[in-house]
Design a protein around this motif. Structure first.
Motif, PDB file in Angstrom:
ATOM      1  N   GLU A 200       0.831  -1.214   0.000  1.00 27.07           N
ATOM      2  CA  GLU A 200       0.000   0.000   0.000  1.00 27.07           C
ATOM      3  C   GLU A 200       0.860   1.257   0.000  1.00 27.07           C
ATOM      4  OE1 GLU A 200      -2.751  -0.186   3.241  1.00 27.07           O
ATOM      5  OE2 GLU A 200      -3.579  -2.099   2.559  1.00 27.07           O
ATOM      6  N   ALA A 201       1.953   1.243   0.757  1.00 27.13           N
ATOM      7  CA  ALA A 201       2.851   2.392   0.802  1.00 27.13           C
ATOM      8  C   ALA A 201       3.510   2.623  -0.552  1.00 27.13           C
ATOM      9  CB  ALA A 201       3.914   2.197   1.883  1.00 27.13           C
ATOM     10  N   VAL A 202       3.901   1.549  -1.202  1.00 28.31           N
ATOM     11  CA  VAL A 202       4.520   1.656  -2.525  1.00 28.31           C
ATOM     12  C   VAL A 202       3.516   2.210  -3.528  1.00 28.31           C
ATOM     13  CG1 VAL A 202       5.478   0.326  -4.454  1.00 28.31           C
ATOM     14  CG2 VAL A 202       6.263  -0.117  -2.123  1.00 28.31           C
ATOM     15  N   GLU A 203       2.297   1.718  -3.478  1.00 27.67           N
ATOM     16  CA  GLU A 203       1.262   2.217  -4.391  1.00 27.67           C
ATOM     17  C   GLU A 203       0.967   3.686  -4.135  1.00 27.67           C
ATOM     18  OE1 GLU A 203      -0.055   0.835  -7.125  1.00 27.67           O
ATOM     19  OE2 GLU A 203       1.472  -0.676  -6.717  1.00 27.67           O
ATOM     20  N   ALA A 204       0.926   4.081  -2.868  1.00 25.82           N
ATOM     21  CA  ALA A 204       0.689   5.490  -2.534  1.00 25.82           C
ATOM     22  C   ALA A 204       1.831   6.354  -3.068  1.00 25.82           C
ATOM     23  CB  ALA A 204       0.548   5.656  -1.031  1.00 25.82           C
ATOM     24  N   ALA A 205       3.060   5.875  -2.927  1.00 23.11           N
ATOM     25  CA  ALA A 205       4.213   6.618  -3.446  1.00 23.11           C
ATOM     26  C   ALA A 205       4.140   6.740  -4.962  1.00 23.11           C
ATOM     27  CB  ALA A 205       5.514   5.936  -3.024  1.00 23.11           C
ATOM     28  N   ARG A 206       3.729   5.674  -5.627  1.00 23.89           N
ATOM     29  CA  ARG A 206       3.592   5.724  -7.091  1.00 23.89           C
ATOM     30  C   ARG A 206       2.540   6.737  -7.526  1.00 23.89           C
ATOM     31  NH1 ARG A 206       3.988  -0.684  -8.393  1.00 23.89           N
ATOM     32  NH2 ARG A 206       6.246  -0.800  -8.272  1.00 23.89           N
ATOM     33  N   ARG A 207       1.429   6.780  -6.805  1.00 28.62           N
ATOM     34  CA  ARG A 207       0.379   7.761  -7.132  1.00 28.62           C
ATOM     35  C   ARG A 207       0.907   9.185  -6.966  1.00 28.62           C
ATOM     36  NH1 ARG A 207      -2.834   4.075  -4.372  1.00 28.62           N
ATOM     37  NH2 ARG A 207      -2.759   5.312  -2.478  1.00 28.62           N
ATOM     38  N   LEU A 208       1.632   9.417  -5.875  1.00 30.07           N
ATOM     39  CA  LEU A 208       2.185  10.750  -5.647  1.00 30.07           C
ATOM     40  C   LEU A 208       3.206  11.115  -6.718  1.00 30.07           C
ATOM     41  CD1 LEU A 208       2.577  10.635  -1.775  1.00 30.07           C
ATOM     42  CD2 LEU A 208       0.996  12.067  -3.074  1.00 30.07           C
ATOM     43  N   LEU A 209       4.051  10.167  -7.087  1.00 29.16           N
ATOM     44  CA  LEU A 209       5.032  10.432  -8.143  1.00 29.16           C
ATOM     45  C   LEU A 209       4.353  10.722  -9.468  1.00 29.16           C
ATOM     46  CD1 LEU A 209       7.925   7.909  -7.511  1.00 29.16           C
ATOM     47  CD2 LEU A 209       8.059  10.393  -7.546  1.00 29.16           C
ATOM     48  N   SER A 210       3.272  10.013  -9.761  1.00 34.29           N
ATOM     49  CA  SER A 210       2.578  10.244 -11.025  1.00 34.29           C
ATOM     50  C   SER A 210       1.981  11.646 -11.080  1.00 34.29           C
ATOM     51  CB  SER A 210       1.490   9.189 -11.253  1.00 34.29           C
ATOM     52  OG  SER A 210       0.401   9.393 -10.389  1.00 34.29           O
ATOM     53  N   GLN A 211       1.708  12.239  -9.928  1.00 33.13           N
ATOM     54  CA  GLN A 211       1.232  13.618  -9.879  1.00 33.13           C
ATOM     55  C   GLN A 211       2.395  14.601  -9.957  1.00 33.13           C
ATOM     56  OE1 GLN A 211      -1.393  14.363  -6.539  1.00 33.13           O
ATOM     57  NE2 GLN A 211      -2.136  12.254  -6.642  1.00 33.13           N
ATOM     58  N   ALA A 212       3.528  14.237  -9.388  1.00 32.60           N
ATOM     59  CA  ALA A 212       4.671  15.146  -9.327  1.00 32.60           C
ATOM     60  C   ALA A 212       5.367  15.301 -10.671  1.00 32.60           C
ATOM     61  CB  ALA A 212       5.669  14.661  -8.278  1.00 32.60           C
ATOM     62  N   VAL A 213       5.468  14.224 -11.420  1.00 34.22           N
ATOM     63  CA  VAL A 213       6.206  14.261 -12.685  1.00 34.22           C
ATOM     64  C   VAL A 213       5.643  15.315 -13.647  1.00 34.22           C
ATOM     65  CG1 VAL A 213       6.801  12.919 -14.739  1.00 34.22           C
ATOM     66  CG2 VAL A 213       7.144  11.942 -12.468  1.00 34.22           C
ATOM     67  N   PRO A 214       4.326  15.377 -13.885  1.00 32.38           N
ATOM     68  CA  PRO A 214       3.826  16.426 -14.788  1.00 32.38           C
ATOM     69  C   PRO A 214       4.074  17.840 -14.250  1.00 32.38           C
ATOM     70  CG  PRO A 214       2.154  14.733 -14.468  1.00 32.38           C
ATOM     71  CD  PRO A 214       3.265  14.450 -13.498  1.00 32.38           C
TER      72      PRO A 214
END
Length: 80
Positions: free
Chosen positions: A7-21
């Motif tokens: 769950e922590a990894v998935e949450a980090a991935r979601r946050l990264l997907s927002q940060a990259v753009p």
């Protein structure tokens, strides 16, 4: 424990997907601002152009602030 880590990894991935753009948009805005300032003498800027450049700088600041907040969230999530 493995479920929580996933769950922590998935949450980090979601946050990264927002940060990259945000980082990409910030880079583009920075480039546009630098090019406008570098290619124009100070006397050539109209009041409207100065206002527009200020707006670009403000948008850039907001996007970078959001990106920083997202990266801080990632730090929190990955620390758990």
């Amino acid at each position: 424990m493995p479920g929580q880590r996933h769950e922590a990894v998935e949450a980090a991935r979601r946050l990264l997907s927002q940060a990259v753009p945000l980082v990409g948009e910030s880079h583009a805005l920075t480039y546009a601002l630098v090019m406008a300032l570098a290619s124009t003498s100070h006397e050539e800027f109209s009041r409207e152009e100065i206002d527009a450049l200020c707006q670009v700088a403000y948008e850039l600041l907001n996007k970078l602030t959001k990106a920083i907040e997202l990266f801080q969230e990632i730090d929190k999530v990955s620390a758990t």
